[in-house]
Design an enzyme around this catalytic site. Structure first.
Site, mmCIF file in Angstrom:
data_model
loop_
_atom_site.group_PDB
_atom_site.id
_atom_site.type_symbol
_atom_site.label_atom_id
_atom_site.label_comp_id
_atom_site.label_asym_id
_atom_site.label_seq_id
_atom_site.Cartn_x
_atom_site.Cartn_y
_atom_site.Cartn_z
ATOM 1 N N HIS A 51 -1.349 7.169 -11.770
ATOM 2 C CA HIS A 51 -2.708 7.672 -12.033
ATOM 3 C C HIS A 51 -3.054 8.813 -11.079
ATOM 4 O O HIS A 51 -3.559 8.581 -9.978
ATOM 5 C CB HIS A 51 -3.704 6.519 -11.879
ATOM 6 C CG HIS A 51 -5.066 6.826 -12.411
ATOM 7 N ND1 HIS A 51 -5.852 5.889 -13.028
ATOM 8 C CD2 HIS A 51 -5.788 7.977 -12.416
ATOM 9 C CE1 HIS A 51 -7.001 6.434 -13.392
ATOM 10 N NE2 HIS A 51 -6.983 7.703 -13.028
ATOM 11 N N ARG A 55 -5.371 18.407 -12.225
ATOM 12 C CA ARG A 55 -6.418 19.411 -12.491
ATOM 13 C C ARG A 55 -5.970 20.705 -13.170
ATOM 14 O O ARG A 55 -6.796 21.591 -13.370
ATOM 15 C CB ARG A 55 -7.157 19.781 -11.197
ATOM 16 C CG ARG A 55 -7.831 18.619 -10.474
ATOM 17 C CD ARG A 55 -8.919 17.996 -11.297
ATOM 18 N NE ARG A 55 -9.736 17.062 -10.514
ATOM 19 C CZ ARG A 55 -10.219 15.930 -11.012
ATOM 20 N NH1 ARG A 55 -9.955 15.574 -12.262
ATOM 21 N NH2 ARG A 55 -10.970 15.139 -10.273
ATOM 22 N N ASN A 85 -7.475 14.808 -18.528
ATOM 23 C CA ASN A 85 -8.834 15.404 -18.538
ATOM 24 C C ASN A 85 -8.861 16.774 -17.865
ATOM 25 O O ASN A 85 -9.581 17.012 -16.905
ATOM 26 C CB ASN A 85 -9.873 14.457 -17.932
ATOM 27 C CG ASN A 85 -9.603 14.095 -16.482
ATOM 28 O OD1 ASN A 85 -8.483 14.245 -15.999
ATOM 29 N ND2 ASN A 85 -10.618 13.643 -15.780
ATOM 30 N N ASP A 145 -8.789 8.832 -19.621
ATOM 31 C CA ASP A 145 -9.339 8.534 -18.299
ATOM 32 C C ASP A 145 -10.410 9.518 -17.841
ATOM 33 O O ASP A 145 -10.289 10.724 -18.026
ATOM 34 C CB ASP A 145 -8.239 8.474 -17.243
ATOM 35 C CG ASP A 145 -8.804 8.087 -15.897
ATOM 36 O OD1 ASP A 145 -9.405 7.012 -15.799
ATOM 37 O OD2 ASP A 145 -8.689 8.889 -14.955
ATOM 38 N N HIS A 225 -7.478 1.253 -12.671
ATOM 39 C CA HIS A 225 -8.402 0.929 -11.574
ATOM 40 C C HIS A 225 -9.341 -0.271 -11.818
ATOM 41 O O HIS A 225 -10.546 -0.093 -11.990
ATOM 42 C CB HIS A 225 -9.238 2.149 -11.194
ATOM 43 C CG HIS A 225 -9.783 2.980 -12.332
ATOM 44 N ND1 HIS A 225 -10.493 2.460 -13.382
ATOM 45 C CD2 HIS A 225 -9.707 4.305 -12.566
ATOM 46 C CE1 HIS A 225 -10.834 3.424 -14.200
ATOM 47 N NE2 HIS A 225 -10.367 4.559 -13.734
ATOM 48 N N ASN A 271 -15.787 6.769 -9.480
ATOM 49 C CA ASN A 271 -15.859 6.077 -10.769
ATOM 50 C C ASN A 271 -14.523 5.390 -11.040
ATOM 51 O O ASN A 271 -13.512 6.080 -11.130
ATOM 52 C CB ASN A 271 -16.151 7.106 -11.871
ATOM 53 C CG ASN A 271 -16.129 6.499 -13.263
ATOM 54 O OD1 ASN A 271 -15.774 5.341 -13.451
ATOM 55 N ND2 ASN A 271 -16.471 7.293 -14.258
ATOM 56 N N ASP A 298 -5.466 7.246 -8.303
ATOM 57 C CA ASP A 298 -6.627 7.932 -8.901
ATOM 58 C C ASP A 298 -7.036 9.118 -8.037
ATOM 59 O O ASP A 298 -8.221 9.404 -7.864
ATOM 60 C CB ASP A 298 -7.807 6.975 -9.133
ATOM 61 C CG ASP A 298 -8.777 7.521 -10.190
ATOM 62 O OD1 ASP A 298 -8.526 8.613 -10.744
ATOM 63 O OD2 ASP A 298 -9.787 6.848 -10.458
ATOM 64 N N HIS A 302 -11.772 17.319 -5.786
ATOM 65 C CA HIS A 302 -12.947 18.091 -6.185
ATOM 66 C C HIS A 302 -13.227 19.129 -5.114
ATOM 67 O O HIS A 302 -13.138 18.836 -3.926
ATOM 68 C CB HIS A 302 -14.183 17.188 -6.329
ATOM 69 C CG HIS A 302 -14.178 16.332 -7.552
ATOM 70 N ND1 HIS A 302 -14.218 16.854 -8.822
ATOM 71 C CD2 HIS A 302 -14.119 14.986 -7.695
ATOM 72 C CE1 HIS A 302 -14.197 15.859 -9.704
ATOM 73 N NE2 HIS A 302 -14.128 14.715 -9.053
ATOM 74 N N PHE A 316 -17.904 12.436 -9.209
ATOM 75 C CA PHE A 316 -17.231 11.175 -8.887
ATOM 76 C C PHE A 316 -15.784 11.460 -8.519
ATOM 77 O O PHE A 316 -15.116 12.240 -9.197
ATOM 78 C CB PHE A 316 -17.239 10.256 -10.112
ATOM 79 C CG PHE A 316 -18.590 9.713 -10.489
ATOM 80 C CD1 PHE A 316 -19.076 8.567 -9.885
ATOM 81 C CD2 PHE A 316 -19.366 10.342 -11.455
ATOM 82 C CE1 PHE A 316 -20.317 8.035 -10.243
ATOM 83 C CE2 PHE A 316 -20.611 9.823 -11.817
ATOM 84 C CZ PHE A 316 -21.088 8.669 -11.216
HETATM 85 ZN ZN LIG Z 1 -10.803 6.428 -14.501
HETATM 86 ZN ZN LIG Z 2 -8.759 8.777 -12.922
#
Ligand SMILES: [Zn+2]
Ligand SMILES: [Zn+2]
Length: 425
Positions: A51, A55, A85, A145, A225, A271, A298, A302, A316
């Site tokens: 995970h 980016r 994502n 995700d 998670h 999150n 995870d 950012h 998050f």
């Molecule tokens: Zn997630």
């Molecule tokens: Zn994630």
């Protein structure tokens, strides 16, 4: 190129020498030739992260595939995933192949793209899952995700679609109708702090529904998670029923808890949110009895603009690749709760299995030389500068027990005391 590691401990507690040749492990045992003295270090199967947010494409100011894999190497990782994502979303064969190619340009770590379950992460129409699987990226795990696949019928259809090729749907369990405006774990503390609560049932209701769908379809489900004691209970139950479920826990949900939110520092905004001390204890219990299979960082970089602001407006997520092994060591091994064999399974073997990565997850003669050398006697300072493009680490005030010393991928060191900068030149 041949390298011999001398006098290193492996996960079963034995001290051995390990010789690599042409990128593979050639010999394990007592080797007479000279080599690198590894006394005091533990050699583990190179770490695998199920995970990771890299980016790219779209958010290159936060991280790129190159900077993310370099960060991974520093943390002992030899293989990472690339969550879907991005912008554009990784929901077609062309985009997952593009991410795959970016990964192949980095020798720091293998990059396995994860495909989006729904088009544009929109939650209403399935992406071409088989198309992404049949592409050069050979996608086997799919996830929206960051968002949850919330619609019952769509989730069931996704599970059915991946069954023919033994694919996996990795779910971010969050009922969006129960988390509108949610900022932190729901309870007395969220009331005290005046922040909108994020109830545990928002996570547990989805895990329960998905576990039932996994049982009904016979398909593979991966729970991203897990953060609550109730979630661990549901997964324990589902595994007993024979569901094909794997689950992951993050380092931050194992070590940290909601009390940190008191200072309103957005570095702790994540999150799913940090929960209670009791939840963290239940997560460790889940790791110890095999209910939770693996650690997932995870890693969510950012930029400063997105984190250095008011709590309510901050993004998050936290970075975690560089500190994950030290956190797991502190919580699991240094505490006496578990041993090195379990540590290795949680941080490498079980993730490699779930992802279907053949060359990872074991130190064995004939296998590729993917290894992490961990020093349990050193410490990792949480405020050590990150090699990630982002610096949103929640461990900055802490000193963590144990640190990654060297990382070897395919017989080459990607980190030797420090991550090798010129590695890709
Ligand atoms: Zn997630
Ligand atoms: Zn994630």
């Amino acid at each position: 190129m041949a390298i011999t590691l001398k006098n290193v401990m492996i996960s079963n507690g034995k001290r051995v020498d390990i010789r690599t040749e042409n990128g593979a492990i050639a010999e394990i045992g007592s080797i007479s030739e000279k080599g690198i003295d590894c006394s005091g270090l533990v050699a583990l199967a190179g770490f695998v992260d199920p995970h990771t947010h890299l980016r790219q494409p779209g958010f290159e100011s936060s991280e790129t595939v190159m900077s993310g894999t370099r960060t991974a190497a520093k943390g002992g990782y030899v293989a990472v995933t690339a969550m879907a994502n991005t912008n554009p979303v990784a929901d077609t064969a062309a985009i997952v192949e593009e991410v795959m190619a970016l990964g192949e340009a980095s020798r720091y770590a293998f990059v396995q793209p994860i495909g989006a379950v729904t088009k544009g992460l929109g939650g209403s129409q399935l992406s071409d899952l088989a198309g992404m699987h049949n592409s050069n990226a050979q996608v086997r795990v799919f996830s929206d995700d960051g968002l949850c696949v919330f619609d019952d019928d769509l989730m069931k259809e996704a599970l059915e679609k991946v069954l023919p090729f033994d694919g996996v749907i990795a779910q971010h369990a969050q009922d969006p109708t129960k988390t509108v405006g949610s900022q932190m774990n729901d309870g007395a503390l969220s009331v005290e702090l005046g922040l909108t609560g994020w109830p545990t049932v928002a996570e547990e209701s989805i895990i329960k529904r998905d576990a039932e769908l996994a049982l009904e379809t016979g398909s593979r489900l991966h729970v991203c998670h897990v953060t609550t004691g109730g979630g661990v209970e549901i997964i324990r139950w589902a595994k007993k029923q024979g569901a094909r479920i794997t689950a992951e826990v993050t380092p931050h949900h194992l070590l940290l808890n909601q009390e940190l939110v008191r200072g309103y520092d957005p570095v702790y905004k994540v999150n799913p949110p940090l929960r209670t001390e009791g939840d963290a204890a239940a997560l460790l219990e889940g790791l110890l009895d095999g209910t939770i299979d693996m650690l997932g960082t995870d890693h969510a970089p950012h930029s400063a603009e997105k984190k250095d602001c008011e709590w309510e407006n901050a993004a998050f997520g936290m970075i975690g690749l560089e500190s994950a092994a030290s956190v797991l060591h502190q919580v699991l091994v240094a505490s006496g709760a578990g041993d090195w064999e379990l540590f290795e399974k949680i941080i490498s073997t079980n993730a490699a299995k779930m992802l279907g990565l053949q060359n990872y997850g074991a130190i064995k003669v004939g296998e590729r030389a993917n290894m992490t050398l961990f020093n349990p006697d050193e410490h990792l300072q949480g405020n050590e500068p990150s090699v990630s493009k982002s610096s949103n680490s929640p461990y900055f005030p802490l000193t963590l027990k144990g640190r990654v010393q060297h990382t070897m991928r395919d017989g080459y060191f990607t980190m030797f005391d420090q991550v090798l900068e010129e590695f890709n030149d």
